[in-house]
Design a protein around this motif. Structure first.
Motif, PDB file in Angstrom:
ATOM      1  N   PRO A   1       0.803  -1.229   0.000  1.00 60.50           N
ATOM      2  CA  PRO A   1       0.000   0.000   0.000  1.00 60.50           C
ATOM      3  C   PRO A   1       0.836   1.280   0.000  1.00 60.50           C
ATOM      4  CG  PRO A   1      -0.610  -1.426   1.847  1.00 60.50           C
ATOM      5  CD  PRO A   1       0.472  -2.100   1.101  1.00 60.50           C
ATOM      6  N   TRP A   2       1.981   1.285   0.675  1.00 61.37           N
ATOM      7  CA  TRP A   2       2.796   2.505   0.761  1.00 61.37           C
ATOM      8  C   TRP A   2       3.536   2.791  -0.551  1.00 61.37           C
ATOM      9  CZ3 TRP A   2       3.742  -2.012   3.302  1.00 61.37           C
ATOM     10  CH2 TRP A   2       4.932  -2.691   3.000  1.00 61.37           C
ATOM     11  N   GLN A   3       3.467   1.873  -1.522  1.00 62.16           N
ATOM     12  CA  GLN A   3       4.098   2.101  -2.818  1.00 62.16           C
ATOM     13  C   GLN A   3       3.064   2.329  -3.925  1.00 62.16           C
ATOM     14  OE1 GLN A   3       6.645  -1.319  -3.375  1.00 62.16           O
ATOM     15  NE2 GLN A   3       8.173  -0.533  -1.947  1.00 62.16           N
ATOM     16  N   ARG A   4       1.797   2.359  -3.573  1.00 60.42           N
ATOM     17  CA  ARG A   4       0.734   2.526  -4.558  1.00 60.42           C
ATOM     18  C   ARG A   4       0.522   3.998  -4.890  1.00 60.42           C
ATOM     19  NH1 ARG A   4      -3.643  -1.461  -1.693  1.00 60.42           N
ATOM     20  NH2 ARG A   4      -2.304  -3.311  -1.714  1.00 60.42           N
ATOM     21  N   ASN A   5       0.110   4.229  -6.126  1.00 63.01           N
ATOM     22  CA  ASN A   5      -0.255   5.566  -6.562  1.00 63.01           C
ATOM     23  C   ASN A   5      -1.779   5.586  -6.673  1.00 63.01           C
ATOM     24  OD1 ASN A   5      -0.234   8.150  -7.540  1.00 63.01           O
ATOM     25  ND2 ASN A   5       0.291   7.560  -9.626  1.00 63.01           N
ATOM     26  N   GLU A   6      -2.439   5.780  -5.546  1.00 64.55           N
ATOM     27  CA  GLU A   6      -3.897   5.782  -5.502  1.00 64.55           C
ATOM     28  C   GLU A   6      -4.364   6.704  -4.392  1.00 64.55           C
ATOM     29  OE1 GLU A   6      -4.755   1.894  -2.683  1.00 64.55           O
ATOM     30  OE2 GLU A   6      -4.545   1.568  -4.829  1.00 64.55           O
ATOM     31  N   ASP A   7      -5.633   7.051  -4.449  1.00 67.36           N
ATOM     32  CA  ASP A   7      -6.208   7.914  -3.422  1.00 67.36           C
ATOM     33  C   ASP A   7      -6.329   7.167  -2.111  1.00 67.36           C
ATOM     34  OD1 ASP A   7      -6.499  10.021  -5.183  1.00 67.36           O
ATOM     35  OD2 ASP A   7      -8.560   9.493  -5.712  1.00 67.36           O
ATOM     36  N   CYS A   8      -6.341   7.909  -1.030  1.00 64.41           N
ATOM     37  CA  CYS A   8      -6.519   7.322   0.295  1.00 64.41           C
ATOM     38  C   CYS A   8      -7.950   6.809   0.433  1.00 64.41           C
ATOM     39  CB  CYS A   8      -6.224   8.353   1.377  1.00 64.41           C
ATOM     40  SG  CYS A   8      -4.485   8.827   1.407  1.00 64.41           S
ATOM     41  N   SER A   9      -8.093   5.700   1.127  1.00 66.34           N
ATOM     42  CA  SER A   9      -9.400   5.075   1.298  1.00 66.34           C
ATOM     43  C   SER A   9      -9.750   4.837   2.767  1.00 66.34           C
ATOM     44  CB  SER A   9      -9.435   3.738   0.555  1.00 66.34           C
ATOM     45  OG  SER A   9      -8.379   2.908   1.023  1.00 66.34           O
ATOM     46  N   HIS A  10      -8.812   5.108   3.672  1.00 61.25           N
ATOM     47  CA  HIS A  10      -9.000   4.875   5.100  1.00 61.25           C
ATOM     48  C   HIS A  10      -8.433   6.048   5.898  1.00 61.25           C
ATOM     49  CE1 HIS A  10      -9.429   0.781   3.595  1.00 61.25           C
ATOM     50  NE2 HIS A  10      -9.942   0.445   4.763  1.00 61.25           N
ATOM     51  N   MET A  11      -8.840   6.122   7.167  1.00 62.93           N
ATOM     52  CA  MET A  11      -8.264   7.070   8.107  1.00 62.93           C
ATOM     53  C   MET A  11      -7.654   6.270   9.252  1.00 62.93           C
ATOM     54  SD  MET A  11     -11.249   9.951   8.325  1.00 62.93           S
ATOM     55  CE  MET A  11     -12.366   8.812   9.081  1.00 62.93           C
ATOM     56  N   ALA A  12      -6.521   6.723   9.730  1.00 63.02           N
ATOM     57  CA  ALA A  12      -5.881   6.086  10.880  1.00 63.02           C
ATOM     58  C   ALA A  12      -5.760   7.116  11.998  1.00 63.02           C
ATOM     59  CB  ALA A  12      -4.505   5.557  10.501  1.00 63.02           C
ATOM     60  N   VAL A  13      -6.110   6.694  13.202  1.00 65.93           N
ATOM     61  CA  VAL A  13      -5.998   7.539  14.383  1.00 65.93           C
ATOM     62  C   VAL A  13      -5.007   6.860  15.325  1.00 65.93           C
ATOM     63  CG1 VAL A  13      -7.220   8.609  16.307  1.00 65.93           C
ATOM     64  CG2 VAL A  13      -8.404   8.269  14.128  1.00 65.93           C
ATOM     65  N   THR A  14      -3.858   7.502  15.531  1.00 64.86           N
ATOM     66  CA  THR A  14      -2.849   6.973  16.445  1.00 64.86           C
ATOM     67  C   THR A  14      -3.111   7.559  17.830  1.00 64.86           C
ATOM     68  OG1 THR A  14      -1.269   6.850  14.629  1.00 64.86           O
ATOM     69  CG2 THR A  14      -0.375   6.730  16.858  1.00 64.86           C
ATOM     70  N   LEU A  15      -3.193   6.698  18.829  1.00 66.17           N
ATOM     71  CA  LEU A  15      -3.491   7.100  20.207  1.00 66.17           C
ATOM     72  C   LEU A  15      -2.251   6.886  21.067  1.00 66.17           C
ATOM     73  CD1 LEU A  15      -6.837   5.119  20.325  1.00 66.17           C
ATOM     74  CD2 LEU A  15      -6.623   7.594  20.069  1.00 66.17           C
ATOM     75  N   THR A  16      -1.839   7.937  21.763  1.00 66.05           N
ATOM     76  CA  THR A  16      -0.647   7.868  22.600  1.00 66.05           C
ATOM     77  C   THR A  16      -0.953   8.430  23.978  1.00 66.05           C
ATOM     78  OG1 THR A  16       0.662   8.294  20.613  1.00 66.05           O
ATOM     79  CG2 THR A  16       1.807   8.459  22.698  1.00 66.05           C
ATOM     80  N   ASN A  17      -0.488   7.753  25.010  1.00 62.24           N
ATOM     81  CA  ASN A  17      -0.645   8.213  26.388  1.00 62.24           C
ATOM     82  C   ASN A  17       0.429   9.267  26.660  1.00 62.24           C
ATOM     83  OD1 ASN A  17      -1.015   8.540  29.125  1.00 62.24           O
ATOM     84  ND2 ASN A  17      -0.292   6.498  29.674  1.00 62.24           N
ATOM     85  N   VAL A  18      -0.009  10.497  26.942  1.00 63.98           N
ATOM     86  CA  VAL A  18       0.955  11.560  27.227  1.00 63.98           C
ATOM     87  C   VAL A  18       1.061  11.841  28.723  1.00 63.98           C
ATOM     88  CG1 VAL A  18       0.817  12.626  24.955  1.00 63.98           C
ATOM     89  CG2 VAL A  18      -0.753  13.370  26.744  1.00 63.98           C
TER      90      VAL A  18
ATOM     91  N   GLN B   1      -4.151  12.154  30.033  1.00 62.65           N
ATOM     92  CA  GLN B   1      -4.353  12.753  28.718  1.00 62.65           C
ATOM     93  C   GLN B   1      -3.905  11.803  27.607  1.00 62.65           C
ATOM     94  OE1 GLN B   1      -5.825  15.879  28.280  1.00 62.65           O
ATOM     95  NE2 GLN B   1      -6.231  15.535  30.443  1.00 62.65           N
ATOM     96  N   ILE B   2      -4.678  11.793  26.523  1.00 62.66           N
ATOM     97  CA  ILE B   2      -4.379  10.957  25.364  1.00 62.66           C
ATOM     98  C   ILE B   2      -4.161  11.867  24.159  1.00 62.66           C
ATOM     99  CG2 ILE B   2      -5.226   9.098  23.861  1.00 62.66           C
ATOM    100  CD1 ILE B   2      -4.851   8.283  26.845  1.00 62.66           C
ATOM    101  N   ALA B   3      -3.034  11.702  23.466  1.00 65.49           N
ATOM    102  CA  ALA B   3      -2.773  12.451  22.235  1.00 65.49           C
ATOM    103  C   ALA B   3      -3.377  11.671  21.070  1.00 65.49           C
ATOM    104  CB  ALA B   3      -1.280  12.633  22.029  1.00 65.49           C
ATOM    105  N   VAL B   4      -4.013  12.398  20.159  1.00 66.47           N
ATOM    106  CA  VAL B   4      -4.668  11.799  18.999  1.00 66.47           C
ATOM    107  C   VAL B   4      -4.064  12.417  17.750  1.00 66.47           C
ATOM    108  CG1 VAL B   4      -6.874  11.568  17.797  1.00 66.47           C
ATOM    109  CG2 VAL B   4      -6.806  11.491  20.289  1.00 66.47           C
ATOM    110  N   ASN B   5      -3.621  11.566  16.826  1.00 72.75           N
ATOM    111  CA  ASN B   5      -3.082  12.031  15.557  1.00 72.75           C
ATOM    112  C   ASN B   5      -3.812  11.292  14.441  1.00 72.75           C
ATOM    113  OD1 ASN B   5      -1.292  13.411  13.792  1.00 72.75           O
ATOM    114  ND2 ASN B   5      -0.109  11.526  13.597  1.00 72.75           N
ATOM    115  N   THR B   6      -4.422  12.019  13.493  1.00 74.01           N
ATOM    116  CA  THR B   6      -5.160  11.383  12.403  1.00 74.01           C
ATOM    117  C   THR B   6      -4.455  11.606  11.076  1.00 74.01           C
ATOM    118  OG1 THR B   6      -6.556  13.324  12.056  1.00 74.01           O
ATOM    119  CG2 THR B   6      -7.377  11.662  13.569  1.00 74.01           C
TER     120      THR B   6
END
Length: 129
Positions: A9-26, A30-35
């Motif tokens: 997937p990281w080598q494909r030339n295509e549009d994004c089809s999903h969202m990823a939310v990374t959750l980290t304990n700070v 408190q929880i940090a959220v990165n989308t």
């Protein structure tokens, strides 16, 4: 593990089809959220894109404070801005992740261990990324 995709997937030339939310304990409860938007045919491929793609989260996944990654099929800007995710400590470094109003086939939650395991398998198969 053998991956059944023809092109990672990281080598494909295509549009994004999903969202990823990374959750980290700070700390301090408190929880940090990165989308981010990801490519892939399913949640596992989208997580692989997040981990191995340009600027990938591979380094963040190695942090001891990673809680997990939630992958949602489809792109929804409102969902990205304020993902309806609740996180609760379950003791012994474990976390419960819940997503409000999501169908099981729409959202997948990967624990920190699941995420690290996939990163290890991807690096073994494709190199450090």
């Amino acid at each position: 593990m053998t991956f059944d995709w023809k092109i990672p997937p990281w080598q494909r030339n295509e549009d994004c089809s999903h969202m990823a939310v990374t959750l980290t304990n700070v700390g301090g409860g408190q929880i940090a959220v990165n989308t981010e938007s990801m490519r892939g045919d399913n949640a596992t491929e989208a997580l692989a894109d997040l981990l191995m793609g340009p600027g990938g989260a591979g380094g963040a996944v190695l942090l001891p404070d990673l809680i997990g990654v939630v992958v949602r099929r489809g792109i929804d800007v409102m969902w990205m801005a304020q993902p309806p995710i609740q996180v609760a400590a379950a003791g012994e470094g474990e976390w419960n992740i819940a997503v409000d109003g999501a169908d099981e086939d729409e959202v997948t939650a990967f624990s920190a261990q699941d995420t690290r395991d996939l990163l290890g398998r991807l690096q073994a198969a494709y190199g450090a990324g």
